[in-house]
Design a protein around this motif. Structure first.
Motif, PDB file in Angstrom:
ATOM      1  N   GLU A 149     -66.562 -76.265 -19.172  1.00  0.00           N
ATOM      2  CA  GLU A 149     -65.939 -74.878 -19.783  1.00  0.00           C
ATOM      3  C   GLU A 149     -67.255 -74.157 -20.244  1.00  0.00           C
ATOM      4  O   GLU A 149     -68.224 -74.637 -20.721  1.00  0.00           O
ATOM      5  N   PRO A 150     -66.881 -72.802 -20.163  1.00  0.00           N
ATOM      6  CA  PRO A 150     -68.139 -72.120 -20.772  1.00  0.00           C
ATOM      7  C   PRO A 150     -68.114 -71.976 -22.381  1.00  0.00           C
ATOM      8  O   PRO A 150     -67.292 -72.383 -22.894  1.00  0.00           O
ATOM      9  N   GLY A 151     -69.128 -71.579 -22.675  1.00  0.00           N
ATOM     10  CA  GLY A 151     -69.309 -71.557 -24.260  1.00  0.00           C
ATOM     11  C   GLY A 151     -69.012 -70.112 -24.569  1.00  0.00           C
ATOM     12  O   GLY A 151     -68.497 -69.499 -24.127  1.00  0.00           O
ATOM     13  N   LEU A 152     -68.555 -70.297 -26.036  1.00  0.00           N
ATOM     14  CA  LEU A 152     -68.079 -69.575 -26.859  1.00  0.00           C
ATOM     15  C   LEU A 152     -69.216 -68.269 -26.730  1.00  0.00           C
ATOM     16  O   LEU A 152     -70.242 -68.328 -27.243  1.00  0.00           O
ATOM     17  N   SER A 153     -68.774 -67.035 -26.522  1.00  0.00           N
ATOM     18  CA  SER A 153     -69.764 -66.026 -26.565  1.00  0.00           C
ATOM     19  C   SER A 153     -69.919 -65.624 -27.979  1.00  0.00           C
ATOM     20  O   SER A 153     -69.047 -65.531 -28.692  1.00  0.00           O
ATOM     21  N   LEU A 154     -71.027 -64.911 -28.009  1.00  0.00           N
ATOM     22  CA  LEU A 154     -71.475 -64.465 -29.521  1.00  0.00           C
ATOM     23  C   LEU A 154     -70.349 -63.096 -29.753  1.00  0.00           C
ATOM     24  O   LEU A 154     -69.858 -63.266 -31.110  1.00  0.00           O
ATOM     25  N   GLU A 155     -69.776 -62.490 -29.117  1.00  0.00           N
ATOM     26  CA  GLU A 155     -68.782 -61.438 -29.308  1.00  0.00           C
ATOM     27  C   GLU A 155     -67.425 -62.331 -29.817  1.00  0.00           C
ATOM     28  O   GLU A 155     -66.642 -61.786 -30.630  1.00  0.00           O
ATOM     29  N   ALA A 156     -67.100 -63.094 -28.902  1.00  0.00           N
ATOM     30  CA  ALA A 156     -65.970 -63.849 -29.304  1.00  0.00           C
ATOM     31  C   ALA A 156     -65.978 -64.538 -30.373  1.00  0.00           C
ATOM     32  O   ALA A 156     -64.943 -64.853 -31.259  1.00  0.00           O
ATOM     33  N   SER A 157     -66.933 -64.872 -30.983  1.00  0.00           N
ATOM     34  CA  SER A 157     -67.408 -65.602 -32.503  1.00  0.00           C
ATOM     35  C   SER A 157     -66.733 -64.608 -33.456  1.00  0.00           C
ATOM     36  O   SER A 157     -66.563 -65.179 -34.551  1.00  0.00           O
ATOM     37  N   PHE A 158     -66.838 -63.444 -33.382  1.00  0.00           N
ATOM     38  CA  PHE A 158     -66.498 -62.433 -34.184  1.00  0.00           C
ATOM     39  C   PHE A 158     -64.998 -62.054 -34.160  1.00  0.00           C
ATOM     40  O   PHE A 158     -64.656 -60.857 -34.357  1.00  0.00           O
ATOM     41  N   SER A 159     -64.204 -62.840 -33.332  1.00  0.00           N
ATOM     42  CA  SER A 159     -62.747 -62.339 -33.164  1.00  0.00           C
ATOM     43  C   SER A 159     -61.989 -62.187 -34.445  1.00  0.00           C
ATOM     44  O   SER A 159     -61.129 -61.381 -34.257  1.00  0.00           O
ATOM     45  N   HIS A 160     -62.606 -62.757 -35.686  1.00  0.00           N
ATOM     46  CA  HIS A 160     -61.675 -62.574 -36.837  1.00  0.00           C
ATOM     47  C   HIS A 160     -61.904 -61.308 -37.330  1.00  0.00           C
ATOM     48  O   HIS A 160     -61.350 -60.975 -38.183  1.00  0.00           O
ATOM     49  N   ILE A 161     -62.866 -60.574 -36.996  1.00  0.00           N
ATOM     50  CA  ILE A 161     -63.356 -59.118 -37.809  1.00  0.00           C
ATOM     51  C   ILE A 161     -62.139 -58.224 -37.276  1.00  0.00           C
ATOM     52  O   ILE A 161     -61.858 -57.921 -36.150  1.00  0.00           O
ATOM     53  N   ASP A 162     -61.516 -57.527 -38.446  1.00  0.00           N
ATOM     54  CA  ASP A 162     -60.481 -56.582 -38.421  1.00  0.00           C
ATOM     55  C   ASP A 162     -61.103 -55.097 -38.814  1.00  0.00           C
ATOM     56  O   ASP A 162     -61.800 -54.945 -39.420  1.00  0.00           O
ATOM     57  N   TYR A 163     -60.584 -54.110 -38.156  1.00  0.00           N
ATOM     58  CA  TYR A 163     -60.480 -52.738 -38.337  1.00  0.00           C
ATOM     59  C   TYR A 163     -59.585 -52.079 -38.674  1.00  0.00           C
ATOM     60  O   TYR A 163     -59.041 -51.241 -37.919  1.00  0.00           O
ATOM     61  N   PRO A 164     -58.919 -52.035 -39.913  1.00  0.00           N
ATOM     62  CA  PRO A 164     -57.671 -51.605 -40.060  1.00  0.00           C
ATOM     63  C   PRO A 164     -57.690 -50.045 -40.028  1.00  0.00           C
ATOM     64  O   PRO A 164     -56.631 -49.625 -39.749  1.00  0.00           O
ATOM     65  N   ASN A 165     -58.626 -49.506 -40.415  1.00  0.00           N
ATOM     66  CA  ASN A 165     -58.675 -47.872 -40.410  1.00  0.00           C
ATOM     67  C   ASN A 165     -59.241 -47.292 -39.188  1.00  0.00           C
ATOM     68  O   ASN A 165     -59.862 -46.121 -39.078  1.00  0.00           O
ATOM     69  N   MET A 166     -59.409 -48.162 -38.105  1.00  0.00           N
ATOM     70  CA  MET A 166     -59.985 -47.631 -36.792  1.00  0.00           C
ATOM     71  C   MET A 166     -58.891 -46.524 -36.413  1.00  0.00           C
ATOM     72  O   MET A 166     -57.916 -46.858 -36.242  1.00  0.00           O
ATOM     73  N   GLU A 167     -59.734 -45.498 -35.863  1.00  0.00           N
ATOM     74  CA  GLU A 167     -58.940 -44.333 -35.202  1.00  0.00           C
ATOM     75  C   GLU A 167     -59.210 -44.181 -33.955  1.00  0.00           C
ATOM     76  O   GLU A 167     -59.817 -44.925 -33.452  1.00  0.00           O
ATOM     77  N   PRO A 168     -58.136 -44.002 -33.014  1.00  0.00           N
ATOM     78  CA  PRO A 168     -57.984 -43.942 -31.773  1.00  0.00           C
ATOM     79  C   PRO A 168     -59.093 -43.189 -31.049  1.00  0.00           C
ATOM     80  O   PRO A 168     -59.487 -42.081 -31.627  1.00  0.00           O
ATOM     81  N   ALA A 169     -59.827 -43.461 -29.949  1.00  0.00           N
ATOM     82  CA  ALA A 169     -61.081 -42.844 -29.332  1.00  0.00           C
ATOM     83  C   ALA A 169     -60.479 -41.413 -28.819  1.00  0.00           C
ATOM     84  O   ALA A 169     -59.484 -41.454 -28.117  1.00  0.00           O
ATOM     85  N   ALA A 170     -61.127 -40.418 -28.803  1.00  0.00           N
ATOM     86  CA  ALA A 170     -60.725 -39.258 -28.303  1.00  0.00           C
ATOM     87  C   ALA A 170     -61.017 -39.276 -26.788  1.00  0.00           C
ATOM     88  O   ALA A 170     -62.047 -39.560 -26.287  1.00  0.00           O
ATOM     89  N   ARG A 171     -60.015 -38.473 -26.157  1.00  0.00           N
ATOM     90  CA  ARG A 171     -60.242 -38.388 -24.734  1.00  0.00           C
ATOM     91  C   ARG A 171     -61.079 -37.154 -24.961  1.00  0.00           C
ATOM     92  O   ARG A 171     -60.816 -36.038 -25.322  1.00  0.00           O
ATOM     93  N   MET A 172     -62.076 -36.862 -23.952  1.00  0.00           N
ATOM     94  CA  MET A 172     -62.999 -35.996 -23.749  1.00  0.00           C
ATOM     95  C   MET A 172     -63.376 -35.521 -22.290  1.00  0.00           C
ATOM     96  O   MET A 172     -62.948 -36.084 -21.383  1.00  0.00           O
TER      97      MET A 172
END
Length: 455
Positions: free
Chosen positions: A329-352
């Motif tokens: 099996e592959p190792g846990l990626s560095l990005e996946a190790s941060f899966s617990h981080i939440d951004y409750p006030n994140m706004e939708p990215a704008a279409r440009m």
């Protein structure tokens, strides 16, 4: 706001550090630790394919390993106070060598390399390095006993095991402030076992929790990281009677542990079953640390380092090896190790819509003449232009080649229509302006800085 604190003192910590780091204790004919007094389950022996990619001479103590995004390994060697850079073929060169006592390594999501250890005069510290190995910063951790394993619980937010004090300490890399993250009794040393066995030792982050080994108590702990400040929950013993030093976690949650004094690598399935996958004959004598590869070709490869048995029996060590073990099996990626981080006030990215205007070479005089009108043009369209910037063909010292305009709420035809009125296009500073759709990915606009840092 974090506060600097003085940590509790563990009796005998100085002796432990002298034995574990300085190796001042005299060599004896017998191993320094009675293995029969240390509970350790091994399970079935099912060796995986392995290959020794680098070998250091007897008496070297390889203590920690991380894998960089380039694929190279960084490895601490305690005796010579060296951090080595080793490529997957085994070629090696010093990354950093000084009077710092290096112990544990970690790398942040932005590539920042950090080290736990101590200064030349014995003060516990966290060190950061530049890409070329030059020392960047020294963050003193006042009162800590023996800093060991390190892991990022969020970008810029480091956890470090104090094996002597029986603590996990939180360090904010940017502010350089520290605090006790957990001082639970389960992190301390076992009162009836050898003082050469450290308490809390290796740390890794997976699925919203910190996994910590306790070599003295022969336990593996799971400690939830709770909330936006990642405070410590109550530790849970998920495995006992197994002597782990460090650990590495696969993407599916399978755990691989290095057993150090038991000269092996052990796999822990999600149901808790134990299998030994490498022993001395595979080159993992004195196995101290492990890390998965990060490239497509080696994500299933577990890199293991060790001391050749030096810590257990300094009179009869084997070579200290770097071993590549093939896993399923592959190792846990560095990005996946941060899966617990939440951004409750994140706004939708704008279409440009992105408009690229090509600059005519040698048009600086025309640009200066029409600059006031161009500045007024930008201000009149400020509600439509999210941001704009210059593009250089070969670094900022080279000639300007284009400007980019990111416009929101407009289709390509409307965006090009606005740029047709640009004084730069009319006066020949631009040769052409072309619009293409642009879907903004999350960035600092969608993720305010205080949220992206997990505050």
């Amino acid at each position: 706001m974090f506060t600097m604190v003085r940590f509790k003192i563990w009796n005998g910590a100085a002796a432990f550090i002298a034995a574990a780091v300085a190796f001042a204790a005299p060599a004896t004919a017998q191993p320094r630790i009675d293995l029969s007094a240390v509970p350790h389950q091994v399970g079935a022996f099912e060796p995986l394919s392995s290959n020794i990619i680098a070998s250091f001479e007897e008496g070297n103590f390889l203590e920690s390993v991380i894998v960089l995004s380039s694929g190279d390994l960084l490895i601490t060697e305690i005796q010579s106070r060296t951090i080595w850079r080793v490529d997957p073929s085994g070629a090696r060169a010093p990354f950093h060598q000084s009077d710092i006592q290096p112990v544990g390594l970690a790398v942040d999501i932005d590539g920042q390399i950090v080290l736990s250890g101590s200064t030349a005069d014995g003060n516990a510290a966290i060190f950061t390095f530049k890409d070329d190995g030059a020392l960047d910063r020294t963050i003193l951790i006042e009162g800590a006993q023996f800093l060991n394993g390190v892991a990022f619980v969020a970008p810029g937010q480091l956890l470090v095991a104090d094996s002597g004090g029986g603590l996990i300490i939180h360090v904010d890399i940017e502010s350089e402030e520290s605090r006790i993250w957990s001082s639970d009794e389960s992190l301390g040393v076992h009162p009836d076992r050898s003082p050469l066995l450290p308490g809390v030792n290796g740390l890794k982050v997976f699925d919203g929790a910190v996994y910590a080994t306790n070599s003295s108590r022969t336990t593996l702990l799971r400690i939830p990281a709770i909330g936006l400040d990642y405070r410590a929950g109550s530790p849970e013993v998920i495995l006992q009677d197994i002597s782990f030093d460090d650990l590495a976690i696969a993407a599916d949650g399978t755990i691989y542990g290095t057993t150090h004094i038991f000269d092996s690598v052990v796999r822990i399935e999600q149901d808790g079953s134990v299998t030994t996958v490498a022993k001395t004959e595979q080159g993992v004598a004195g196995s101290t640390a492990a890390a998965f590869g990060r490239r497509a070709e080696d994500r299933n490869t577990l890199y293991v380092v060790g001391d050749g048995g030096f810590y257990l029996d300094p009179e009869n060590p084997a070579p200290a090896n770097v071993v590549a073990i093939g896993t399923d099996e592959p190792g846990l990626s560095l990005e996946a190790s941060f899966s617990h981080i939440d951004y409750p006030n994140m706004e939708p990215a704008a279409r440009m819509t992105m408009v690229r205007c090509m600059t005519v070479p040698g048009s600086d005089e025309r640009r200066r003449a029409v600059a006031p009108d161009y500045d007024r043009f930008l201000k009149l369209n400020i509600a439509r232009i999210a941001f704009a910037g210059e593009v250089y063909g070969d670094g900022r010292e080279a000639e300007l080649t284009a400007r980019l305009y990111f416009m929101h709420g407009l289709d390509e035809a409307r965006a090009e229509g606005i740029m047709e009125s640009s004084p730069y296009l009319i006066e020949g500073v631009y040769s052409s302006c072309d619009a293409v759709p642009f879907d903004a990915m999350p960035g600092s606009i969608a993720w305010p800085d205080e949220l992206s840092r997990g505050r």
